[in-house]
Design an enzyme around this catalytic site. Structure first.
Site: not given
Length: 386
Positions: A139, A192-193, A239, A326
């Site tokens: 990620d 992105e996060e 992704d 995550h």
């Protein structure tokens, strides 16, 4: 990226693009990353496997890695940047910098920015702020390395194709076949996060800024493509790739044909024993029909600001997400390297077929012919001097 129930309606597919499958001989020639994907010392992957939160030294180091790669290994690619700064929920009112890198290779006869339609290969390079020390290998460090490998793998074939066209006396893009108008871009996106909690404002910082800027940037008046956004024929977003046995759904009806093309490339590579992962297909929905379920905007990701503006998207992201998603365990040690290498080769094959590069790779047969020609030439020279 976030799971969402929002359904975004993509625009009509830009149809009629040529697409030529690679021969089995060419597929066998496509390079694998090999040592470049070593998690400790690999030239492509290892430098990305670090924390790289936007605005931090880690982010700058990874961006420098990308710049060094394109500058040293792919000098024909044009590197540009799209920068922005935005306040985040945790920045105490201070603007955080976000830096998108765009590497572009267009045909040499394309004199204007709006002359060429492009395949955009996309991944985000930032990592999540929490948990502390989060690497984000799937990620999306590994997808970034996959795109770097693909760019390097098609570069010489692009040169060969365009040199062959130029040898026919091409002076301008007018009157050329459609495939001669094709270019390619690698978009490595920042931010992105989410920094705190995923919302429309706290996520996709780089993608939102780039899509907005490109929508408002006008190309020359007589250009084929009105804006840089219009020039994207297909936005392929990688992704959460790098875990074992990924299952990639086909999310959108209008790009299902492109999904099937990528699935076909994987199938042919696997049939020829050119992939290292187990025999289960990464693309189980190649036979999906009109009446089947389409997830649409179920997964929010960097494609959203582009698709909302009419760009066609092929979203290459697994469902379910990897188990390390995550979590602090999303690091190099938890990558499945054979799967990572396979993704790099599949992406290369898809890009090569999109760009009609069949016949422009140096295959084993080509090398053998060159060797034979050299031997004949050497023999003739010997006879001349006898």
């Amino acid at each position: 990226m976030k799971l969402s129930s929002i359904l975004l309606l993509p625009a009509l597919l830009r149809s009629g693009l040529a697409y030529t499958e690679l021969s089995d001989d060419t597929l066998r020639t496509l390079p694998r990353p090999g040592p470049d994907f070593d998690i400790k010392n690999g030239a492509l992957l290892a430098p990305i496997l670090r924390t790289r939160v936007p605005g931090t030294p880690g982010s700058e180091a990874v961006l420098d890695h990308f710049i060094d790669f394109f500058t040293a290994e792919l000098p024909r690619w044009r590197i540009t940047f799209q920068n922005s700064s935005q306040v985040t929920p945790v920045s105490n009112g201070k603007a955080v910098p976000f830096k998108n890198l765009i590497a572009t290779r267009d045909p040499p006869w394309a004199k204007n920015e709006g002359d060429v339609g492009r395949l955009a290969l996309v991944a985000h390079y930032d990592s999540k702020l929490t948990p502390e020390g989060f690497i984000g290998a799937t990620d999306s460090a590994a997808p970034c390395a996959m795109l770097m490998h693909a760019a390097r793998s098609i570069d010489a074939a692009l040169t060969s194709k365009w040199d062959a066209i130029a040898a026919e006396g091409v002076e301008s893009i007018d009157g050329l076949d459609e495939d001669a108008h094709k270019g390619v871009q690698i978009l490595l996106l920042d931010g992105e996060e989410a920094f705190h909690f995923w919302t429309h404002d706290d996520s996709l910082y780089g993608a939102r800024s780039l899509a907005e800027e490109w929508e408002g940037t006008m190309n020359a008046a007589m250009s084929t493509y009105k804006t840089p956004l219009h020039s994207i024929d297909l936005f392929v977003l990688l992704d959460l790739l790098g875990a074992k046995q990924p299952r990639i759904p086909s999310y959108f009806k209008t790009t299902h044909w492109a999904y099937k093309r990528m699935a076909s490339a994987e199938h042919r590579l696997r049939k020829a024993s050119l992939l290292k992962s187990d025999g289960k297909s990464f693309f189980p929905e190649a036979q999906k029909g009109e009446k089947d379920q389409w997830l649409g905007g179920y997964v929010e990701d960097d494609h959203v600001p582009f698709m909302a503006r009419g760009v066609e998207v092929l979203h290459v992201i697994p469902n379910p997400f990897p188990s390390v998603w995550h979590k602090i365990e999303d690091d190099g040690e938890h990558l499945d390297i054979p799967t990572c290498e396979d993704w790099a080769v599949i992406t290369t094959a898809f890009a090569a077929e999109w760009l009609d590069l069949e016949g422009h790779f140096e295959t084993k047969q080509t090398k053998r012919s060159i060797h034979e020609d050299n031997e004949t030439w050497a023999g003739e020279k010997t006879e001349l001097f006898d």
